[in-house]
Design an enzyme around this catalytic site. Structure first.
Site, PDB file in Angstrom:
ATOM      1  N   LYS A 122       0.817  -1.222   0.000  1.00  0.00           N
ATOM      2  CA  LYS A 122       0.000   0.000   0.000  1.00  0.00           C
ATOM      3  C   LYS A 122       0.850   1.271   0.000  1.00  0.00           C
ATOM      4  O   LYS A 122       0.597   2.195  -0.773  1.00  0.00           O
ATOM      5  CB  LYS A 122      -0.937   0.003   1.218  1.00  0.00           C
ATOM      6  CG  LYS A 122      -2.022  -1.049   1.184  1.00  0.00           C
ATOM      7  CD  LYS A 122      -2.977  -0.906   2.344  1.00  0.00           C
ATOM      8  CE  LYS A 122      -2.378  -1.261   3.687  1.00  0.00           C
ATOM      9  NZ  LYS A 122      -2.049  -2.690   3.823  1.00  0.00           N
ATOM     10  N   THR A 123       1.820   1.318   0.887  1.00  0.00           N
ATOM     11  CA  THR A 123       2.618   2.540   1.009  1.00  0.00           C
ATOM     12  C   THR A 123       3.408   2.808  -0.267  1.00  0.00           C
ATOM     13  O   THR A 123       3.453   3.946  -0.762  1.00  0.00           O
ATOM     14  CB  THR A 123       3.561   2.445   2.215  1.00  0.00           C
ATOM     15  OG1 THR A 123       2.777   2.365   3.408  1.00  0.00           O
ATOM     16  CG2 THR A 123       4.470   3.661   2.301  1.00  0.00           C
ATOM     17  N   GLU A 166      -3.998   5.556   1.760  1.00  0.00           N
ATOM     18  CA  GLU A 166      -3.968   4.121   1.991  1.00  0.00           C
ATOM     19  C   GLU A 166      -5.260   3.701   2.690  1.00  0.00           C
ATOM     20  O   GLU A 166      -5.867   4.482   3.419  1.00  0.00           O
ATOM     21  CB  GLU A 166      -2.770   3.741   2.869  1.00  0.00           C
ATOM     22  CG  GLU A 166      -1.439   3.971   2.200  1.00  0.00           C
ATOM     23  CD  GLU A 166      -0.272   3.556   3.078  1.00  0.00           C
ATOM     24  OE1 GLU A 166      -0.404   2.550   3.821  1.00  0.00           O
ATOM     25  OE2 GLU A 166       0.771   4.222   3.028  1.00  0.00           O
TER      26      GLU A 166
END
Length: 459
Positions: A122-123, A166
């Protein structure tokens, strides 16, 4: 549930304002002329940044921090019911929202809202999207779970109608988000202290996808099994992405340079658009780049803008981050703490021109270590040498009868040399004696294992 009104800014108090996500939300509200206060246990670079932006930050969580002029309180899961501020808020009858509920309400105020979900990645993917959008001059609002140089931290508050964040599945917090654009990077077993099993996790992702706006788009990794089951409750368009040519957005002509950086030709909706050269290693980052490309082109950006942004993206803190070199030894740090992430990171390392891969892995939580013991061993066996400190307990107190020694034994059964040490000092001494010229030393995990490489480098 209390509903914030951007047309009528009020006083919002954040309990735990120094957290990486909470601080971002606080900055968004300050930009929208809300009065923002908050408390945290100690001063940090994030709290100092908040004070510079106009937030009032109180150190130490006490009942007297809750004043009569506060209209709304936002809190995180880390705040327990016996917390003095929490008790005072309840007694005063002040409305409360969780961090995830507040994020969902803020997201609703942006026409082009983007939520990036998945068990891992995600990051990095959110950061790739941020780089592309920033380079293209779109002035987005970005909330990312790491420190990203292009936005000068973890949050960037823009003036356009684009908000990218996110979306974390833990405790189903992402179900509070109703974005126009949803990205689902992968769905695997994790957080088994909350979810029952993979079916339970998939059910939550199906609900998340169903929350996507009907005029929006779901971007789904083509390697996820039974995609039609996940998308049957949404009216949004579905775009698949992945390396395989069956996907709507895919890569061909894949090569890697001497640092393991991917090079590929981008194909989107049947059109071959051109070459993309990444500045981050590994095949997993090619998949992340495909997701970012599909999303940003759907927002109206050109291929040239996408390719340029991706070429400039050099990673985020703690994602295959080069920490330095010591006597011919290259030291890298990575946040990987799930078997799939570990495998992807070590695969990326194998594409680099090094003699050996030495991995110092710090298992994160007893629950995860016990659930994936054999999978961790299988992934870590890709290294030439593995060194293990004790398990990082995080929020857990029950050891479940599991330890790093158990993981060491499983790794050695697979033929890879592994050592266990009870302290970082012992590990540092071992590494100084045993690492050799041209080794790649990776410190890996979601705890504080990064300190080992930094200490060796004198940072």
């Amino acid at each position: 549930m209390y509903q914030i009104n951007f047309e009528q800014p009020c006083h919002v108090h954040f309990m735990g304002i120094g957290g990486i996500s909470m601080s971002g939300l606080a900055q968004v509200l300050v930009r929208r002329n809300f009065t923002v206060s908050g408390s945290d246990s100690k001063e940090s670079p994030l709290t100092k940044q908040l004070e510079e932006k106009g937030c009032t930050v109180l150190y130490g969580q006490r009942a007297e921090n809750i004043t009569s002029d506060i209209d709304l309180v936002v809190y995180t899961a880390a705040i327990h019911p016996d917390n003095p501020e929490f008790v005072a808020v309840k007694e005063a009858g002040i409305p409360m929202l969780t961090r995830a509920e507040m994020l969902g309400q803020i997201l609703d105020h942006f026409k082009n809202s983007v939520a990036v979900a998945g068990t891992h990645g995600k990051t990095t993917t959110t950061s790739m999207i941020a780089q592309i959008l920033m380079d293209a001059g779109t002035d987005p609002t970005i909330s990312v779970g790491g420190i990203l140089d292009v936005i000068g931290g973890n949050i960037k508050v823009g003036h356009s109608d684009i908000f990218v964040t996110e979306a974390c599945e833990y405790t189903n917090s992402f179900l509070n988000l109703k974005p126009r654009f949803s990205l689902v990077l992968n769905i695997e077993e994790d957080h088994l202290d909350f979810f029952k099993d993979l079916d339970d996790i998939r059910h939550s992702f199906r609900q998340f996808i169903a929350g996507t706006a009907s005029d929006g788009i779901v971007f789904l990794n083509g390697s996820i099994e039974c995609p039609e089951e996940l998308t049957k409750d949404t009216d949004a368009e579905v775009i698949s992405y992945g390396i395989d040519a069956t996907n709507d957005c895919h890569a061909t002509d894949i090569t890697y340079d001497e640092l393991g950086h991917g090079r590929f030709t981008l194909v989107f909706k049947g059109q071959t658009l051109g070459k993309i050269a990444l500045s981050v290693p590994g095949s997993h980052n090619i998949e992340n780049a495909l997701a970012a490309a599909a999303l940003t082109m759907s927002l109206g950006l050109s291929f040239e803008e996408v390719a340029s942004g991706l070429s400039h993206f050099t990673g985020t803190k703690r994602r295959f981050e080069l920490k330095g070199r010591l006597g011919g030894i290259t030291i890298v740090d990575d946040y990987a703490h799930h078997p799939t992430e570990i495998s992807a990171t070590l695969d990326a390392a194998a594409k680099c021109n090094v003699s050996r891969i030495v991995c110092v892995f710090q298992p994160h939580t007893y629950t995860r270590t016990k659930a994936f013991l054999k999978e961790f061993a299988q992934a870590l066996s890709k290294a030439d040498l593995v060194v293990l400190p004790p398990i990082y307990a995080a929020r857990e107190t029950d050891t479940l009868g599991i330890s790093s020694q158990n993981l060491r034994d499983e790794i050695e059964k697979l033929g890879t040399t592994a050592y266990y040490f009870s302290s970082f000092d012992e590990i540092e001494n071992f590494l100084l004696k045993n690492c050799i010229n041209s080794d790649l030393l990776i410190t890996m995990g979601a705890g504080d294992v990064v300190k080992i490489g930094e200490h060796l480098l004198g940072q």
